[in-house]
Design a protein around this motif. Structure first.
Motif, PDB file in Angstrom:
ATOM      1  N   LYS A   1       3.070   3.425   8.209  1.00 21.74           N
ATOM      2  CA  LYS A   1       2.068   3.315   7.146  1.00 21.74           C
ATOM      3  C   LYS A   1       0.796   4.068   7.511  1.00 21.74           C
ATOM      4  CE  LYS A   1      -0.962  -0.118   4.957  1.00 21.74           C
ATOM      5  NZ  LYS A   1      -2.163   0.627   5.348  1.00 21.74           N
ATOM      6  N   ILE A   2       0.251   4.781   6.517  1.00 24.62           N
ATOM      7  CA  ILE A   2      -1.083   5.355   6.686  1.00 24.62           C
ATOM      8  C   ILE A   2      -2.026   4.651   5.712  1.00 24.62           C
ATOM      9  CG2 ILE A   2      -0.238   7.611   7.445  1.00 24.62           C
ATOM     10  CD1 ILE A   2      -0.875   8.647   4.602  1.00 24.62           C
ATOM     11  N   ARG A   3      -3.312   4.743   6.000  1.00 26.23           N
ATOM     12  CA  ARG A   3      -4.322   4.171   5.108  1.00 26.23           C
ATOM     13  C   ARG A   3      -4.761   5.228   4.106  1.00 26.23           C
ATOM     14  NH1 ARG A   3      -6.277   1.873  10.180  1.00 26.23           N
ATOM     15  NH2 ARG A   3      -5.906  -0.388  10.182  1.00 26.23           N
ATOM     16  N   GLY A   4      -4.860   4.828   2.839  1.00 24.08           N
ATOM     17  CA  GLY A   4      -5.393   5.704   1.811  1.00 24.08           C
ATOM     18  C   GLY A   4      -6.844   5.384   1.521  1.00 24.08           C
ATOM     19  N   ASN A   5      -7.398   5.985   0.478  1.00 22.27           N
ATOM     20  CA  ASN A   5      -8.811   5.771   0.176  1.00 22.27           C
ATOM     21  C   ASN A   5      -9.105   4.320  -0.201  1.00 22.27           C
ATOM     22  OD1 ASN A   5      -7.194   6.757  -2.099  1.00 22.27           O
ATOM     23  ND2 ASN A   5      -9.038   6.555  -3.336  1.00 22.27           N
ATOM     24  N   HIS A   6      -8.174   3.633  -0.888  1.00 18.86           N
ATOM     25  CA  HIS A   6      -8.406   2.230  -1.225  1.00 18.86           C
ATOM     26  C   HIS A   6      -8.233   1.332  -0.005  1.00 18.86           C
ATOM     27  CE1 HIS A   6      -8.870   2.245  -5.676  1.00 18.86           C
ATOM     28  NE2 HIS A   6      -8.281   3.426  -5.536  1.00 18.86           N
ATOM     29  N   ASP A   7      -7.296   1.675   0.868  1.00 20.67           N
ATOM     30  CA  ASP A   7      -7.138   0.907   2.106  1.00 20.67           C
ATOM     31  C   ASP A   7      -8.390   0.977   2.967  1.00 20.67           C
ATOM     32  OD1 ASP A   7      -4.458   0.188   1.585  1.00 20.67           O
ATOM     33  OD2 ASP A   7      -3.785   2.146   2.287  1.00 20.67           O
ATOM     34  N   ALA A   8      -9.071   2.116   2.915  1.00 21.84           N
ATOM     35  CA  ALA A   8     -10.271   2.297   3.736  1.00 21.84           C
ATOM     36  C   ALA A   8     -11.372   1.334   3.331  1.00 21.84           C
ATOM     37  CB  ALA A   8     -10.767   3.738   3.617  1.00 21.84           C
ATOM     38  N   MET A   9     -11.325   0.839   2.080  1.00 17.87           N
ATOM     39  CA  MET A   9     -12.340  -0.100   1.613  1.00 17.87           C
ATOM     40  C   MET A   9     -11.944  -1.551   1.876  1.00 17.87           C
ATOM     41  SD  MET A   9     -13.496   1.545  -2.050  1.00 17.87           S
ATOM     42  CE  MET A   9     -11.833   1.747  -2.710  1.00 17.87           C
ATOM     43  N   SER A  10     -10.725  -1.778   2.326  1.00 20.20           N
ATOM     44  CA  SER A  10     -10.218  -3.136   2.463  1.00 20.20           C
ATOM     45  C   SER A  10     -10.535  -3.726   3.829  1.00 20.20           C
ATOM     46  CB  SER A  10      -8.700  -3.137   2.234  1.00 20.20           C
ATOM     47  OG  SER A  10      -8.166  -4.402   2.509  1.00 20.20           O
ATOM     48  N   ARG A  11     -11.178  -4.898   3.811  1.00 19.17           N
ATOM     49  CA  ARG A  11     -11.457  -5.585   5.070  1.00 19.17           C
ATOM     50  C   ARG A  11     -10.196  -6.229   5.629  1.00 19.17           C
ATOM     51  NH1 ARG A  11     -16.670  -7.399   2.646  1.00 19.17           N
ATOM     52  NH2 ARG A  11     -15.604  -9.265   1.922  1.00 19.17           N
ATOM     53  N   ILE A  12      -9.333  -6.699   4.735  1.00 18.35           N
ATOM     54  CA  ILE A  12      -8.133  -7.404   5.197  1.00 18.35           C
ATOM     55  C   ILE A  12      -7.200  -6.474   5.967  1.00 18.35           C
ATOM     56  CG2 ILE A  12      -6.677  -7.041   3.154  1.00 18.35           C
ATOM     57  CD1 ILE A  12      -5.812  -9.939   3.395  1.00 18.35           C
ATOM     58  N   SER A  13      -7.248  -5.169   5.648  1.00 14.20           N
ATOM     59  CA  SER A  13      -6.368  -4.224   6.334  1.00 14.20           C
ATOM     60  C   SER A  13      -6.715  -4.109   7.812  1.00 14.20           C
ATOM     61  CB  SER A  13      -6.466  -2.837   5.671  1.00 14.20           C
ATOM     62  OG  SER A  13      -7.756  -2.278   5.862  1.00 14.20           O
ATOM     63  N   LYS A  14      -7.940  -4.451   8.161  1.00 15.63           N
ATOM     64  CA  LYS A  14      -8.353  -4.381   9.566  1.00 15.63           C
ATOM     65  C   LYS A  14      -8.093  -5.692  10.297  1.00 15.63           C
ATOM     66  CE  LYS A  14     -12.030  -1.093   8.330  1.00 15.63           C
ATOM     67  NZ  LYS A  14     -11.673  -1.026   6.900  1.00 15.63           N
ATOM     68  N   GLN A  15      -7.756  -6.760   9.550  1.00 16.46           N
ATOM     69  CA  GLN A  15      -7.596  -8.079  10.157  1.00 16.46           C
ATOM     70  C   GLN A  15      -6.132  -8.472  10.359  1.00 16.46           C
ATOM     71  OE1 GLN A  15      -9.604 -10.433   7.234  1.00 16.46           O
ATOM     72  NE2 GLN A  15     -11.661  -9.714   7.770  1.00 16.46           N
ATOM     73  N   LEU A  16      -5.233  -7.895   9.585  1.00 14.53           N
ATOM     74  CA  LEU A  16      -3.831  -8.309   9.645  1.00 14.53           C
ATOM     75  C   LEU A  16      -3.169  -7.857  10.941  1.00 14.53           C
ATOM     76  CD1 LEU A  16      -2.629  -7.615   6.007  1.00 14.53           C
ATOM     77  CD2 LEU A  16      -3.162  -9.816   7.043  1.00 14.53           C
ATOM     78  N   VAL A  17      -2.308  -8.703  11.469  1.00 16.47           N
ATOM     79  CA  VAL A  17      -1.520  -8.372  12.655  1.00 16.47           C
ATOM     80  C   VAL A  17      -0.053  -8.370  12.228  1.00 16.47           C
ATOM     81  CG1 VAL A  17      -0.841  -9.050  14.971  1.00 16.47           C
ATOM     82  CG2 VAL A  17      -3.206  -9.422  14.194  1.00 16.47           C
ATOM     83  N   PHE A  18       0.613  -7.216  12.381  1.00 20.84           N
ATOM     84  CA  PHE A  18       1.993  -7.068  11.965  1.00 20.84           C
ATOM     85  C   PHE A  18       2.916  -7.049  13.184  1.00 20.84           C
ATOM     86  CE2 PHE A  18       0.029  -4.772   8.215  1.00 20.84           C
ATOM     87  CZ  PHE A  18       0.307  -5.804   7.311  1.00 20.84           C
ATOM     88  N   PRO A  19       4.222  -7.202  12.957  1.00 21.27           N
ATOM     89  CA  PRO A  19       5.186  -7.083  14.074  1.00 21.27           C
ATOM     90  C   PRO A  19       5.101  -5.700  14.719  1.00 21.27           C
ATOM     91  CG  PRO A  19       6.232  -8.008  12.112  1.00 21.27           C
ATOM     92  CD  PRO A  19       4.876  -7.542  11.689  1.00 21.27           C
ATOM     93  N   ASP A  20       5.625  -5.580  15.926  1.00 23.94           N
ATOM     94  CA  ASP A  20       5.530  -4.307  16.644  1.00 23.94           C
ATOM     95  C   ASP A  20       6.428  -3.226  16.050  1.00 23.94           C
ATOM     96  OD1 ASP A  20       8.015  -5.209  17.433  1.00 23.94           O
ATOM     97  OD2 ASP A  20       7.490  -5.475  19.551  1.00 23.94           O
ATOM     98  N   THR A  21       7.237  -3.580  15.060  1.00 25.79           N
ATOM     99  CA  THR A  21       8.035  -2.571  14.363  1.00 25.79           C
ATOM    100  C   THR A  21       7.221  -1.850  13.278  1.00 25.79           C
ATOM    101  OG1 THR A  21       8.860  -4.430  13.033  1.00 25.79           O
ATOM    102  CG2 THR A  21      10.314  -3.572  14.747  1.00 25.79           C
ATOM    103  N   VAL A  22       5.987  -2.281  13.085  1.00 25.37           N
ATOM    104  CA  VAL A  22       5.101  -1.663  12.087  1.00 25.37           C
ATOM    105  C   VAL A  22       4.102  -0.756  12.797  1.00 25.37           C
ATOM    106  CG1 VAL A  22       3.385  -2.054  10.278  1.00 25.37           C
ATOM    107  CG2 VAL A  22       5.316  -3.637  10.533  1.00 25.37           C
ATOM    108  N   THR A  23       4.092   0.514  12.420  1.00 25.06           N
ATOM    109  CA  THR A  23       3.131   1.478  12.970  1.00 25.06           C
ATOM    110  C   THR A  23       2.135   1.850  11.881  1.00 25.06           C
ATOM    111  OG1 THR A  23       4.730   2.414  14.529  1.00 25.06           O
ATOM    112  CG2 THR A  23       2.819   3.781  13.969  1.00 25.06           C
ATOM    113  N   ILE A  24       0.856   1.605  12.144  1.00 22.91           N
ATOM    114  CA  ILE A  24      -0.201   2.019  11.221  1.00 22.91           C
ATOM    115  C   ILE A  24      -0.959   3.160  11.890  1.00 22.91           C
ATOM    116  CG2 ILE A  24      -2.265   1.327   9.956  1.00 22.91           C
ATOM    117  CD1 ILE A  24      -1.210  -1.532   9.987  1.00 22.91           C
ATOM    118  N   PHE A  25      -0.862   4.346  11.304  1.00 26.93           N
ATOM    119  CA  PHE A  25      -1.496   5.518  11.898  1.00 26.93           C
ATOM    120  C   PHE A  25      -3.019   5.415  11.780  1.00 26.93           C
ATOM    121  CE2 PHE A  25       2.783   6.868  10.912  1.00 26.93           C
ATOM    122  CZ  PHE A  25       3.133   7.641  12.011  1.00 26.93           C
TER     123      PHE A  25
END
Length: 419
Positions: free
Chosen positions: A90-114
């Protein structure tokens, strides 16, 4: 053997639907939840097709969100993929950049966020080595191309680039990390998984460049079926793509010609026939229709006067049709030719002509504009777009309101009603 992945973008979880909520709270609830249900269907597709990876090319979120309900929902869906051994890139888009929750979530190690630096992650599956190249942007604005930041293709591997970009520009979308399709083809990757533009686009060439579009429409401007892309990479590195339906609620515009109708029951009959026909052609579970009624009929004045009753009739027909909703009713009906010619000397028609003349004067328009601007100023920010988002939109709104106002007064007088 082959490597398979699902490519999606622009899910916009929990996108606000303020204008829809003002008109129909039940419909707003349905559409508001549809983005989540569409994401569930994407995960279901990944599991059913036994894919190796899910690629999300930006805008999983819609903006500045703190909902723990969203957090729990995403955690449960990512866990389903994790338990099936399906990786997520997953990459972050312009709307993701405004989201606070996107910085707080912890996903399994099979998830890569660039992150904000270019990165390539190697995955081996299906007898192939696949290098996923991704880059997120920390700001909701990216005025320059991000393509120069991506590394060159890795030799001996299949290279998949993930990018959030407006390409050369698209109406209704902010300019974000612009670049040309030709430049993407020239970079040397085998597949480009794009996001940002909500309309599906496929650009064949040296690379396979795909903008999958939004997987669930949010309003009438995002009409039609919505989907994701199922990608298969063969042993010889050839790329095959399939479009797979994901939309839960599908928006459609439906025009119904009422020319020649003389009885109210005829109008309802034409509405029923048109709704049944379009419902039969739609594969999504729910159909959300904007009805446009046109044509010349002796009933035109009654239809305009009793618009609320007509809308209730249309909603009842939609309910009986099954999983069908009327989002809005637009009237563009007119009297039959005989009525118009006979009414040349009619005082009601003379009054209508006078009202239209007054409404077209700059003085009257200026007063109307000032009144609308005052209403806009008194509304909360999320309710201020009803009259357009800019000056041109406001002028179009005034055109409609002034014309419709004269028609409504004429309709009430002509139909003999004082209600």
């Amino acid at each position: 053997m082959a490597f398979r992945f699902v490519h999606t973008a622009d899910i916009h979880l929990d996108s606000p639907l303020h204008s829809l909520a003002m008109r129909n709270t039940d419909l707003a609830e349905l559409v508001g939840d549809a983005s989540r249900q569409a994401f569930v269907s994407i995960v279901d597709l990944c599991l059913a097709e036994f894919v190796d990876t899910l690629v999300i090319a930006g805008d999983l979120y819609d903006g500045d969100q703190t909902s723990m309900k969203t957090a729990r929902f995403l955690a449960s869906q990512m866990t389903r993929l994790h338990q099936a051994g399906i990786k997520v890139f997953k990459i972050r888009g312009n709307h993701d950049a405004m989201s606070r929750i996107s910085k707080q979530l912890v996903f399994p190690d099979t998830v890569t966020i660039f992150g904000g630096r270019p990165q390539a992650v190697l995955q081996t599956a299906g007898g192939l080595d696949i290098a996923f190249h991704g880059l997120s942007f920390a700001s909701p604005k990216a005025p320059d191309s991000l393509l120069p930041k991506y590394s060159a293709p890795r030799e001996g591997t299949v290279n998949v680039g993930i990018m959030h970009t407006s390409l050369a520009g698209s109406p209704g979308h902010d300019v974000y990390a612009p670049c040309s399709v030709a430049d993407l083809h020239g970079h040397g990757f085998d597949y480009w998984a794009l996001g940002h533009i909500h309309v599906r686009q496929v650009h064949a060439g040296a690379s396979t460049v795909v903008m999958p579009g939004i997987p669930q429409g949010r309003d009438i401007n995002e009409a039609g079926e919505k989907s994701v892309t199922l990608v298969t990479i063969r042993d010889d590195r050839t790329v095959e793509i399939e479009e797979r339906l994901t939309s839960i609620a599908q928006f459609e515009r439906l025009s119904v010609d009422l020319t020649g109708t003389v009885e109210w029951s005829e109008v309802v009959g034409r509405l029923r026939s048109a709704l049944e026909d379009v419902r039969a052609s739609v594969r999504s579970r729910h159909l959300v229709v904007r009805l446009g009624l046109t044509g010349a009929s002796p009933l035109s004045w009654a239809l305009i006067r009793d618009r609320d009753l007509l809308l209730a009739e249309a909603e009842q027909v939609a309910e009986h049709t099954g999983d069908t909703w009327v989002e809005k009713l637009e009237l563009n009906v007119s009297p039959s030719a005989g009525e118009t010619s006979e009414g040349v000397a009619d005082p009601i028609f003379e009054l209508a002509q006078s009202m239209r003349a007054d409404a077209s004067s700059e003085a009257f328009r200026a007063e109307a504009r000032a009144l609308v601007q005052k209403v806009i100023a008194d509304l909360p920010p999320d309710g201020r777009d009803f009259a357009g988002k800019d000056e041109a939109g406001l002028e179009l709104f005034l055109d409609r309101m002034l014309a419709n106002g004269a028609d409504l007064v004429t309709a009430r007088l002509k139909a003999g009603g004082s209600q």
